[in-house]
Design an enzyme around this catalytic site. Structure first.
Site, PDB file in Angstrom:
ATOM      1  N   LYS A 113     -22.963  10.619 -31.106  1.00  0.00           N
ATOM      2  CA  LYS A 113     -23.355  12.167 -31.594  1.00  0.00           C
ATOM      3  C   LYS A 113     -25.111  12.738 -32.077  1.00  0.00           C
ATOM      4  O   LYS A 113     -25.740  11.533 -32.628  1.00  0.00           O
ATOM      5  CB  LYS A 113     -22.702  12.727 -32.846  1.00  0.00           C
ATOM      6  CG  LYS A 113     -23.078  14.293 -33.974  1.00  0.00           C
ATOM      7  CD  LYS A 113     -21.892  15.261 -32.145  1.00  0.00           C
ATOM      8  CE  LYS A 113     -22.251  16.533 -33.362  1.00  0.00           C
ATOM      9  NZ  LYS A 113     -23.411  16.921 -32.371  1.00  0.00           N
ATOM     10  N   SER A 114     -25.676  13.673 -31.729  1.00  0.00           N
ATOM     11  CA  SER A 114     -27.250  13.616 -31.862  1.00  0.00           C
ATOM     12  C   SER A 114     -27.096  13.540 -33.780  1.00  0.00           C
ATOM     13  O   SER A 114     -26.822  14.489 -34.312  1.00  0.00           O
ATOM     14  CB  SER A 114     -27.432  14.818 -31.016  1.00  0.00           C
ATOM     15  OG  SER A 114     -27.390  14.707 -30.040  1.00  0.00           O
ATOM     16  N   ASN A 159     -20.909  27.500 -27.450  1.00  0.00           N
ATOM     17  CA  ASN A 159     -20.698  26.921 -29.215  1.00  0.00           C
ATOM     18  C   ASN A 159     -22.091  27.202 -29.232  1.00  0.00           C
ATOM     19  O   ASN A 159     -22.687  27.656 -29.212  1.00  0.00           O
ATOM     20  CB  ASN A 159     -20.112  25.197 -28.927  1.00  0.00           C
ATOM     21  CG  ASN A 159     -21.768  25.241 -28.441  1.00  0.00           C
ATOM     22  OD1 ASN A 159     -22.475  24.494 -29.460  1.00  0.00           O
ATOM     23  ND2 ASN A 159     -21.225  24.368 -26.669  1.00  0.00           N
ATOM     24  N   SER A 160     -21.813  27.372 -30.948  1.00  0.00           N
ATOM     25  CA  SER A 160     -23.452  27.411 -31.816  1.00  0.00           C
ATOM     26  C   SER A 160     -22.535  25.975 -32.234  1.00  0.00           C
ATOM     27  O   SER A 160     -22.571  26.311 -33.566  1.00  0.00           O
ATOM     28  CB  SER A 160     -23.636  28.529 -32.123  1.00  0.00           C
ATOM     29  OG  SER A 160     -24.909  28.357 -32.705  1.00  0.00           O
ATOM     30  N   CYS A 162     -31.578  20.904 -27.777  1.00  0.00           N
ATOM     31  CA  CYS A 162     -30.605  22.299 -28.766  1.00  0.00           C
ATOM     32  C   CYS A 162     -30.736  23.077 -29.110  1.00  0.00           C
ATOM     33  O   CYS A 162     -31.601  23.515 -29.091  1.00  0.00           O
ATOM     34  CB  CYS A 162     -30.227  21.249 -29.663  1.00  0.00           C
ATOM     35  SG  CYS A 162     -29.025  21.975 -31.382  1.00  0.00           S
ATOM     36  N   GLY A 195     -18.779  23.844 -19.154  1.00  0.00           N
ATOM     37  CA  GLY A 195     -18.101  24.459 -18.310  1.00  0.00           C
ATOM     38  C   GLY A 195     -18.415  24.723 -16.865  1.00  0.00           C
ATOM     39  O   GLY A 195     -19.191  24.566 -16.140  1.00  0.00           O
TER      40      GLY A 195
END
Length: 314
Positions: free
Chosen positions: A45-46, A69-70, A132, A223
């Site tokens: 994970k970052s 996602n957010s 990000c 996706g």
């Protein structure tokens, strides 16, 4: 029988598949499961300097052709992942992996995080996440070419271990040229492209509302939606970066054919995000079988025979 072995920064992996950072990699338990899966390698994970809970729920939703996602960089903090990385590297030296590092506060936190890794016993690959798109009020570092140059200059002044960068998608030929001109100045080992396409919007047809809570419903798209953009970024950067900088292809890998196309564009390793979230760890076994079948059908003995060999209509 063809082989799916992939060579990446001096290591040979059984296959080129990895998870994408953010999916099935929050805890050491999840990382253990990745290490035991059919994936060739994995990424953590970052990590930010301090642990973060991230954005309010709902913040990730699977949709018809992918996901939105957010997340807001939820993670257990750099010390958690760095301590695990040091132990994992010592106990399994034959299973190299990638440690991902991000920043919530910006420039100074990136530098401080990398300095902490430099001073640690971890000597493996690091992915510096400059992309990000889902932290409210925080810009993506890699869209500012001047700041990216300054950041990498500062880090390379003290950092001597191998690392690469994770990039957002670029959409203009001039931007491919500009980011490549920045990155080619440095001894980077790889670039990972792409992160999700930032600030998309998905509407629930039953309720006429957005589907995630943070940022008024705006979030990163992943996706099937993003594969053409991901392929273009892999191809464009492969054409522009120094040959010593390898490419990790990420975005829209649902099938073995998707994986094959990323490799055809020049990727050396492949990361799977949305489809891993939807399907679970079994996705890696399925993808390797499908990719192997494509190599057999085309008469290739290895990935090296077609990697980067995309044809054009010139």
């Amino acid at each position: 029988m063809p082989t799916l072995q992939a060579t990446f920064y001096g290591h040979t992996y059984d296959n080129p598949f990895m998870n994408a950072s953010g999916v099935h990699c929050m805890t050491t338990t999840e990382l253990d499961a990745l290490a035991d899966s059919a994936a060739g390698s994995f990424v953590t994970k970052s990590a930010t300097a301090e642990a973060r809970e991230g954005n309010p729920e709902p913040r990730y939703v699977n949709v018809d052709l992918g996901s939105i996602n957010s997340m807001g960089l939820p993670n257990l903090g750099l010390d958690y992942y760095l301590d695990d990385a040091i132990k994992r590297q010592a106990s399994h030296p034959d299973q190299p992996f990638v440690m991902s590092v991000a920043s919530y506060q910006g420039f100074n936190e990136y530098v401080a995080n990398m300095r902490k890794i430099q001073e640690s016993d971890y000597t493996g690959l690091v992915e510096l996440n400059l992309s990000c798109p889902n932290v409210p009020g925080k810009p993506q570092m890699a869209y500012d070419f001047e700041d990216t140059d300054k950041l990498l200059t500062e880090i390379f002044a003290f950092y001597t271990k191998p690392f690469g960068v994770k990039l957002p998608p670029y959409f203009d030929i001039m931007h491919f040229d500009k980011i490549a001109a920045v990155l080619n100045q440095f001894d980077l080992k790889f670039v990972n492209c792409i992160n999700s396409i930032g600030n998309g919007l998905y509407i629930d047809e039953a309720t006429d509302t957005v589907v995630i809570k943070p940022k008024g419903g705006f979030g990163g798209i992943g996706g099937e939606y993003v594969k053409p953009t991901a392929l273009a970024n892999v191809r464009a950067l492969k054409q522009r970066l120094n040959p010593s900088i390898e490419i990790i292809g990420t975005g829209g890998i649902l099938t073995g054919r998707d994986a094959y196309e990323h490799l055809l564009c020049g990727a050396s390793m492949l990361q799977v995000g949305t489809q891993l979230e939807k399907e679970g760890l079994g996705v890696f076994e399925r993808l390797t079988a499908e990719l192997l079948a494509i190599l057999e059908a085309k008469g290739y003995a290895s990935i090296a025979e077609f990697k980067g060999m995309l044809g054009t209509l010139d």
